[in-house]
Motif scaffolding. Structure first.
Motif, PDB file in Angstrom:
ATOM      1  N   THR A   1     163.512  55.317 -64.902  1.00  0.00           N
ATOM      2  CA  THR A   1     164.103  54.800 -63.673  1.00  0.00           C
ATOM      3  C   THR A   1     163.838  55.766 -62.534  1.00  0.00           C
ATOM      4  N   ALA A   2     163.611  55.217 -61.352  1.00  0.00           N
ATOM      5  CA  ALA A   2     163.321  56.053 -60.186  1.00  0.00           C
ATOM      6  C   ALA A   2     164.503  56.952 -59.848  1.00  0.00           C
ATOM      7  N   ALA A   3     165.716  56.455 -60.051  1.00  0.00           N
ATOM      8  CA  ALA A   3     166.900  57.247 -59.718  1.00  0.00           C
ATOM      9  C   ALA A   3     166.950  58.534 -60.534  1.00  0.00           C
ATOM     10  N   ALA A   4     166.536  58.451 -61.796  1.00  0.00           N
ATOM     11  CA  ALA A   4     166.537  59.638 -62.650  1.00  0.00           C
ATOM     12  C   ALA A   4     165.316  60.514 -62.396  1.00  0.00           C
ATOM     13  N   VAL A   5     164.197  59.877 -62.070  1.00  0.00           N
ATOM     14  CA  VAL A   5     162.938  60.605 -61.937  1.00  0.00           C
ATOM     15  C   VAL A   5     162.823  61.352 -60.609  1.00  0.00           C
ATOM     16  N   ALA A   6     163.281  60.753 -59.518  1.00  0.00           N
ATOM     17  CA  ALA A   6     163.044  61.314 -58.185  1.00  0.00           C
ATOM     18  C   ALA A   6     163.487  62.762 -58.028  1.00  0.00           C
ATOM     19  N   PRO A   7     164.711  63.129 -58.410  1.00  0.00           N
ATOM     20  CA  PRO A   7     165.112  64.528 -58.232  1.00  0.00           C
ATOM     21  C   PRO A   7     164.319  65.493 -59.093  1.00  0.00           C
ATOM     22  N   GLU A   8     163.887  65.037 -60.275  1.00  0.00           N
ATOM     23  CA  GLU A   8     163.090  65.903 -61.155  1.00  0.00           C
ATOM     24  C   GLU A   8     161.695  66.141 -60.577  1.00  0.00           C
ATOM     25  N   VAL A   9     161.090  65.093 -60.029  1.00  0.00           N
ATOM     26  CA  VAL A   9     159.785  65.240 -59.382  1.00  0.00           C
ATOM     27  C   VAL A   9     159.894  66.229 -58.222  1.00  0.00           C
ATOM     28  N   ALA A  10     160.940  66.082 -57.419  1.00  0.00           N
ATOM     29  CA  ALA A  10     161.134  66.986 -56.278  1.00  0.00           C
ATOM     30  C   ALA A  10     161.331  68.431 -56.750  1.00  0.00           C
ATOM     31  N   ARG A  11     162.066  68.613 -57.831  1.00  0.00           N
ATOM     32  CA  ARG A  11     162.312  69.962 -58.358  1.00  0.00           C
ATOM     33  C   ARG A  11     161.023  70.607 -58.844  1.00  0.00           C
ATOM     34  N   ILE A  12     160.217  69.848 -59.543  1.00  0.00           N
ATOM     35  CA  ILE A  12     158.953  70.390 -60.063  1.00  0.00           C
ATOM     36  C   ILE A  12     158.004  70.722 -58.915  1.00  0.00           C
ATOM     37  N   LYS A  13     157.894  69.821 -57.941  1.00  0.00           N
ATOM     38  CA  LYS A  13     156.982  70.056 -56.818  1.00  0.00           C
ATOM     39  C   LYS A  13     157.428  71.258 -55.986  1.00  0.00           C
ATOM     40  N   SER A  14     158.735  71.470 -55.881  1.00  0.00           N
ATOM     41  CA  SER A  14     159.222  72.592 -55.081  1.00  0.00           C
ATOM     42  C   SER A  14     158.845  73.932 -55.696  1.00  0.00           C
ATOM     43  N   GLN A  15     158.665  73.958 -57.008  1.00  0.00           N
ATOM     44  CA  GLN A  15     158.319  75.207 -57.683  1.00  0.00           C
ATOM     45  C   GLN A  15     156.825  75.386 -57.886  1.00  0.00           C
ATOM     46  N   GLY A  16     156.119  74.270 -58.086  1.00  0.00           N
ATOM     47  CA  GLY A  16     154.708  74.411 -58.422  1.00  0.00           C
ATOM     48  C   GLY A  16     153.742  73.970 -57.355  1.00  0.00           C
ATOM     49  N   GLY A  17     154.152  73.007 -56.523  1.00  0.00           N
ATOM     50  CA  GLY A  17     153.271  72.516 -55.474  1.00  0.00           C
ATOM     51  C   GLY A  17     152.197  71.565 -55.954  1.00  0.00           C
ATOM     52  N   LEU A  18     152.085  71.356 -57.261  1.00  0.00           N
ATOM     53  CA  LEU A  18     151.067  70.455 -57.794  1.00  0.00           C
ATOM     54  C   LEU A  18     151.546  69.006 -57.728  1.00  0.00           C
ATOM     55  N   PRO A  19     150.609  68.045 -57.701  1.00  0.00           N
ATOM     56  CA  PRO A  19     151.013  66.647 -57.849  1.00  0.00           C
ATOM     57  C   PRO A  19     151.764  66.449 -59.166  1.00  0.00           C
ATOM     58  N   VAL A  20     152.701  65.525 -59.157  1.00  0.00           N
ATOM     59  CA  VAL A  20     153.481  65.224 -60.359  1.00  0.00           C
ATOM     60  C   VAL A  20     153.269  63.758 -60.723  1.00  0.00           C
ATOM     61  N   CYS A  21     152.721  63.532 -61.921  1.00  0.00           N
ATOM     62  CA  CYS A  21     152.556  62.184 -62.445  1.00  0.00           C
ATOM     63  C   CYS A  21     153.633  61.932 -63.486  1.00  0.00           C
ATOM     64  N   VAL A  22     154.173  60.730 -63.472  1.00  0.00           N
ATOM     65  CA  VAL A  22     155.271  60.384 -64.362  1.00  0.00           C
ATOM     66  C   VAL A  22     154.789  59.401 -65.416  1.00  0.00           C
ATOM     67  N   GLY A  23     155.075  59.709 -66.665  1.00  0.00           N
ATOM     68  CA  GLY A  23     154.717  58.835 -67.761  1.00  0.00           C
ATOM     69  C   GLY A  23     155.853  58.682 -68.746  1.00  0.00           C
ATOM     70  N   PHE A  24     155.657  57.845 -69.748  1.00  0.00           N
ATOM     71  CA  PHE A  24     156.638  57.452 -70.750  1.00  0.00           C
ATOM     72  C   PHE A  24     157.633  56.477 -70.105  1.00  0.00           C
ATOM     73  N   GLY A  25     157.859  55.344 -70.725  1.00  0.00           N
ATOM     74  CA  GLY A  25     158.877  54.418 -70.274  1.00  0.00           C
ATOM     75  C   GLY A  25     158.495  53.544 -69.094  1.00  0.00           C
ATOM     76  N   ILE A  26     157.195  53.407 -68.814  1.00  0.00           N
ATOM     77  CA  ILE A  26     156.741  52.555 -67.709  1.00  0.00           C
ATOM     78  C   ILE A  26     155.896  51.445 -68.331  1.00  0.00           C
ATOM     79  N   LYS A  27     156.406  50.239 -68.303  1.00  0.00           N
ATOM     80  CA  LYS A  27     155.790  49.164 -69.084  1.00  0.00           C
ATOM     81  C   LYS A  27     155.401  47.943 -68.268  1.00  0.00           C
ATOM     82  N   THR A  28     155.888  47.853 -67.024  1.00  0.00           N
ATOM     83  CA  THR A  28     155.678  46.644 -66.225  1.00  0.00           C
ATOM     84  C   THR A  28     155.208  47.021 -64.824  1.00  0.00           C
ATOM     85  N   PRO A  29     154.569  46.074 -64.114  1.00  0.00           N
ATOM     86  CA  PRO A  29     154.215  46.339 -62.717  1.00  0.00           C
ATOM     87  C   PRO A  29     155.428  46.705 -61.869  1.00  0.00           C
ATOM     88  N   GLU A  30     156.549  46.043 -62.124  1.00  0.00           N
ATOM     89  CA  GLU A  30     157.759  46.320 -61.340  1.00  0.00           C
ATOM     90  C   GLU A  30     158.204  47.770 -61.522  1.00  0.00           C
TER      91      GLU A  30
END
Length: 265
Positions: free
Chosen positions: A189-218
């Motif tokens: 879910t975006a609600a759970a993922v968004a803060p984690e992506v921001a946390r990782i990017k703030s420390q590493g600066g690299l692009p963050v790709c999200v996988g696992f649990g994405i099954k539909t276009p929506e």
């Protein structure tokens, strides 16, 4: 810059997320696998993850495990996987390719031999899920020296104490595993993922790709709004396992890619 670096720079300039399909190399057989792989860029793949078949895939859920079994039964090997990358490069020299798998087949081939073969074949990056940062001397540092990106996984349990270690020597992008457990399990879910992506990017600066649990276009669209890239694997290999034609599989991939690409528009 590697193909991966160039691709993410281009996507950032365009203001859109990457779509990254995962397919098991050689599933269900070499010919069908190659037809699907060669069709992925036109279907919207910005990067391609080639799964490396292995007999003990501890992080993979049932769909990906079955894909690996089909590939192994059809005769796919590490050398065969690299040959598929070579075959893709005959028609596409731009789309970045990442090999995702386990260390044992690489170790068996020999790290130096593998890296030379991978670079020659046109591989751009590696995700080796059973090599932690403490083992960087084994493959990560030699891979970087050979000009390959070494992409690390971060998870919901990667706390602020552990994260700097995970990010050390990581390049290309960070793969954020959006759920705890194996591939193909619960939905992200975006609600759970968004803060984690921001946390990782703030420390590493690299692009963050999200996988696992994405099954539909929506769901791909939802995650693409908060991440630099969306990875889909199990939902694709399930269709291959169900016997869908390459055209049907690629049509599904296109629906996912279109959703991810249009999310920020």
């Amino acid at each position: 810059m590697t193909r991966i670096d160039r691709r993410f720079a281009k996507l950032a300039a365009e203001g859109r997320a990457a779509f990254v399909p995962y397919v098991m190399a050689g599933d269900p057989d070499r010919e069908t696998s190659l037809e699907i792989i060669r069709g992925l860029p036109a279907a919207g793949a910005d990067l391609i993850e080639f799964g490396l078949p292995f007999t003990d895939p501890m992080a993979d859920g049932p769909a990906v495990q079955l894909a690996g079994q089909r590939a192994l039964e059809a005769g796919m090997t590490l050398q065969g996987t690299l040959d598929l990358v070579r075959a893709l490069r005959e028609t596409d020299d731009e789309t970045p390719v990442v090999i995702m798998g386990y260390y044992n087949p690489i170790y068996s081939m020999g790290v130096e031999t593998f890296l030379a073969e991978a670079k020659s074949a046109g591989v751009d990056g590696l995700i080796v899920v059973d090599l932690p940062p403490e083992e960087d001397d084994e493959l990560c540092l030699p891979a970087k020296a050979a000009g390959l990106n070494f992409i690390r996984l971060a998870t919901p349990t990667t706390d602020d104490r552990r994260l700097p270690k995970v990010l050390s020597n990581t390049s290309g992008f960070v793969y954020y595993v959006s759920i705890t457990g194996i591939t193909g399990a619960a939905e992200a879910t975006a609600a759970a993922v968004a803060p984690e992506v921001a946390r990782i990017k703030s420390q590493g600066g690299l692009p963050v790709c999200v996988g696992f649990g994405i099954k539909t276009p929506e769901r791909a669209s939802e995650i693409a709004k908060v991440a630099d890239g969306v990875v889909v694997g199990s939902a694709i290999v399930e269709r291959i396992g169900a016997g869908q034609s390459p055209a049907e599989v690629l049509a599904f991939v296109k629906s996912l890619a279109d959703a991810a690409h249009n999310a920020k528009g």
